[in-house]
Design an enzyme around this catalytic site. Sequence first.
Site, PDB file in Angstrom:
ATOM      1  N   LYS A 158      -9.371  -0.444  -5.827  1.00  0.00           N
ATOM      2  CA  LYS A 158      -9.384   0.221  -4.533  1.00  0.00           C
ATOM      3  C   LYS A 158     -10.742   0.854  -4.264  1.00  0.00           C
ATOM      4  O   LYS A 158     -11.251   1.623  -5.075  1.00  0.00           O
ATOM      5  CB  LYS A 158      -8.298   1.311  -4.527  1.00  0.00           C
ATOM      6  CG  LYS A 158      -8.203   2.101  -3.240  1.00  0.00           C
ATOM      7  CD  LYS A 158      -7.654   1.259  -2.105  1.00  0.00           C
ATOM      8  CE  LYS A 158      -7.856   1.945  -0.779  1.00  0.00           C
ATOM      9  NZ  LYS A 158      -6.644   2.368  -0.139  1.00  0.00           N
TER      10      LYS A 158
ATOM     11  N   HIS B 219       0.873  -1.197   0.000  1.00  0.00           N
ATOM     12  CA  HIS B 219       0.000   0.000   0.000  1.00  0.00           C
ATOM     13  C   HIS B 219       0.900   1.233   0.000  1.00  0.00           C
ATOM     14  O   HIS B 219       1.512   1.560   1.018  1.00  0.00           O
ATOM     15  CB  HIS B 219      -0.906   0.007   1.243  1.00  0.00           C
ATOM     16  CG  HIS B 219      -1.842   1.163   1.294  1.00  0.00           C
ATOM     17  ND1 HIS B 219      -3.184   1.028   1.560  1.00  0.00           N
ATOM     18  CD2 HIS B 219      -1.646   2.491   1.124  1.00  0.00           C
ATOM     19  CE1 HIS B 219      -3.762   2.211   1.542  1.00  0.00           C
ATOM     20  NE2 HIS B 219      -2.841   3.127   1.284  1.00  0.00           N
TER      21      HIS B 219
ATOM     22  N   HIS C 256     -10.402   0.986   1.867  1.00  0.00           N
ATOM     23  CA  HIS C 256     -10.188   1.958   2.939  1.00  0.00           C
ATOM     24  C   HIS C 256     -11.379   1.825   3.876  1.00  0.00           C
ATOM     25  O   HIS C 256     -12.480   2.272   3.564  1.00  0.00           O
ATOM     26  CB  HIS C 256     -10.081   3.391   2.398  1.00  0.00           C
ATOM     27  CG  HIS C 256      -9.870   4.391   3.504  1.00  0.00           C
ATOM     28  ND1 HIS C 256      -8.662   5.013   3.720  1.00  0.00           N
ATOM     29  CD2 HIS C 256     -10.689   4.819   4.491  1.00  0.00           C
ATOM     30  CE1 HIS C 256      -8.758   5.789   4.789  1.00  0.00           C
ATOM     31  NE2 HIS C 256      -9.991   5.692   5.276  1.00  0.00           N
TER      32      HIS C 256
ATOM     33  N   ASP D 273       1.520   2.641   3.483  1.00  0.00           N
ATOM     34  CA  ASP D 273       0.668   3.819   3.310  1.00  0.00           C
ATOM     35  C   ASP D 273       1.503   5.094   3.373  1.00  0.00           C
ATOM     36  O   ASP D 273       1.006   6.143   3.792  1.00  0.00           O
ATOM     37  CB  ASP D 273      -0.456   3.860   4.361  1.00  0.00           C
ATOM     38  CG  ASP D 273      -1.600   4.774   3.957  1.00  0.00           C
ATOM     39  OD1 ASP D 273      -1.621   5.245   2.808  1.00  0.00           O
ATOM     40  OD2 ASP D 273      -2.462   5.038   4.818  1.00  0.00           O
TER      41      ASP D 273
ATOM     42  N   HIS E  94      -4.495  -0.760   5.896  1.00  0.00           N
ATOM     43  CA  HIS E  94      -4.054   0.015   7.065  1.00  0.00           C
ATOM     44  C   HIS E  94      -4.969  -0.148   8.278  1.00  0.00           C
ATOM     45  O   HIS E  94      -5.569   0.797   8.750  1.00  0.00           O
ATOM     46  CB  HIS E  94      -3.870   1.503   6.726  1.00  0.00           C
ATOM     47  CG  HIS E  94      -4.981   2.156   5.952  1.00  0.00           C
ATOM     48  ND1 HIS E  94      -6.301   2.025   6.277  1.00  0.00           N
ATOM     49  CD2 HIS E  94      -4.947   2.952   4.863  1.00  0.00           C
ATOM     50  CE1 HIS E  94      -7.021   2.713   5.428  1.00  0.00           C
ATOM     51  NE2 HIS E  94      -6.227   3.279   4.550  1.00  0.00           N
TER      52      HIS E  94
ATOM     53  N   HIS F 138       1.594   5.380  -1.671  1.00  0.00           N
ATOM     54  CA  HIS F 138       1.238   6.566  -2.458  1.00  0.00           C
ATOM     55  C   HIS F 138       2.504   7.142  -3.077  1.00  0.00           C
ATOM     56  O   HIS F 138       3.388   7.589  -2.354  1.00  0.00           O
ATOM     57  CB  HIS F 138       0.566   7.620  -1.570  1.00  0.00           C
ATOM     58  CG  HIS F 138      -0.708   7.130  -0.959  1.00  0.00           C
ATOM     59  ND1 HIS F 138      -1.933   7.300  -1.558  1.00  0.00           N
ATOM     60  CD2 HIS F 138      -0.933   6.407   0.160  1.00  0.00           C
ATOM     61  CE1 HIS F 138      -2.864   6.724  -0.817  1.00  0.00           C
ATOM     62  NE2 HIS F 138      -2.290   6.174   0.231  1.00  0.00           N
TER      63      HIS F 138
HETATM   64  N1  OTD Z   1      -4.116   8.140   4.616  1.00  0.00           N
HETATM   65  N2  OTD Z   1      -3.187  10.048   3.691  1.00  0.00           N
HETATM   66  C1  OTD Z   1      -3.383   9.597   2.430  1.00  0.00           C
HETATM   67  C2  OTD Z   1      -3.934   8.392   2.210  1.00  0.00           C
HETATM   68  C3  OTD Z   1      -4.072   7.518   3.335  1.00  0.00           C
HETATM   69  O1  OTD Z   1      -6.076   6.411   3.808  1.00  0.00           O
HETATM   70  C4  OTD Z   1      -5.022   6.408   3.185  1.00  0.00           C
HETATM   71  O2  OTD Z   1      -4.708   5.502   2.415  1.00  0.00           O
HETATM   72  C5  OTD Z   1      -2.949  10.447   1.321  1.00  0.00           C
HETATM   73  O3  OTD Z   1      -2.399  11.513   1.620  1.00  0.00           O
HETATM   74  O4  OTD Z   1      -3.116  10.057   0.154  1.00  0.00           O
HETATM   75  C6  OTD Z   1      -3.587   9.338   4.777  1.00  0.00           C
HETATM   76  O5  OTD Z   1      -3.479   9.791   5.913  1.00  0.00           O
HETATM   77 ZN    ZN Z   2      -3.146   5.050   1.579  1.00  0.00          ZN
HETATM   78 ZN    ZN Z   3      -6.819   4.586   3.092  1.00  0.00          ZN
END
Ligand code: OTD
Ligand code: ZN
Ligand code: ZN
Length: 346
Positions: free
Chosen positions: A100, A14, A137, A248, A175, A16
């Site tokens: 997702k 996971h 999520h 994450d 997460h 970003h």
């Molecule tokens: N959580 N920030 C972000 C995504 C995740 O839920 C998530 O996957 C982001 O900035 O893309 C966060 O706190």
């Molecule tokens: Zn995330």
């Molecule tokens: Zn998330």
Amino acid sequence: MTQSLTIPRPDDWHLHLRDGAMLKAVLPETARHFGRAIIMPNLVPPVVTAADAAAYKARIMAAMPEGADFTPLMTLYLTEETDPADVAVAASEGLVHAVKLYPAGATTNSASGVRDFDKVRPVFERMAEIGLPLCVHGEVTDSEVDIFDREAVFIDRVLDPIRRAVPELRVVMEHVTTSNAVDYVTSAEAGLGATITAHHLIINRNHILVGGIRPHYYCLPVAKRESHRLALVQAATSGDPRFFLGTDSAPHVDPAKECGCGCAGCFTATNAIPLMAEVFERAGALDKLDGFVSRHGAAFYRLPVSASTITLTRGDATTFPAKIESGDGPVTVFDPGFPVHWTVTG
Ligand code: OTD
Ligand code: ZN
Ligand code: ZN
């Protein structure tokens, strides 16, 4: 005596990576220690079609540092308009490894997420047929639900009904932050896994709020009380193959976090693997580290364990850069608040 540990090259289930200047800055941080990562599709606009995913993958490959041993595994952002056939083609080509699900409004860039779960039922059914995992999520977004309860409520109100409606659907609860989620995953018979982040294994909600507000510890789902963190450590270090690392890692430039309405996200790509060694050592479970970071996720995603390896070495406390620079500004690296003795040496 130096202690060292050689394990299959880890994967991040996971991640970003963003786009543009931020992608360029954070990709080398992940590619240094990880062999593969599930790439989150929450760009603006989101990655919704196979064509979007192919274009995003090409941008990632173009930003790849010379000589990197890293493969991005793409995902599609589920919307109420997602076409099951487009998903199936992208999966059969090996382009897309998961879809997702963001409940609308749950986290950063999730405004196009799903409001009416019945509308996406045909997509779920097609995914179940072809064995493509749904990454979830898991937080409800209803304003009357307390932010600390949103994950637990999601399990009852959304996740369990989806899994009952489409029992063959393979799901990754992303997460996880609560003992409720750990219990739900361990009580499932099959087809359910969960990622756990580095930061949720390290901080609880006190770290965010005691002695002043610490925006670099604010993420979604928000860290919960200590008893939940302990349940996560127990799950991660247990050797249970249903739990695997998904960092994450979610970079935001400092001005976007250190302000009156700061963005959610912890940036851990730089130090996640040394942090995991430290957490597992503290739990007396170094022998379970390779399962959590290198084996369980690959098995869930039906991919081979990495053939290459990394070596971690224990020594004096190491330091990580406090920030990395991106073309958009500085990004603060997650500070675990304790000394870390492990470095990746090979
Ligand atoms: N959580 N920030 C972000 C995504 C995740 O839920 C998530 O996957 C982001 O900035 O893309 C966060 O706190
Ligand atoms: Zn995330
Ligand atoms: Zn998330």
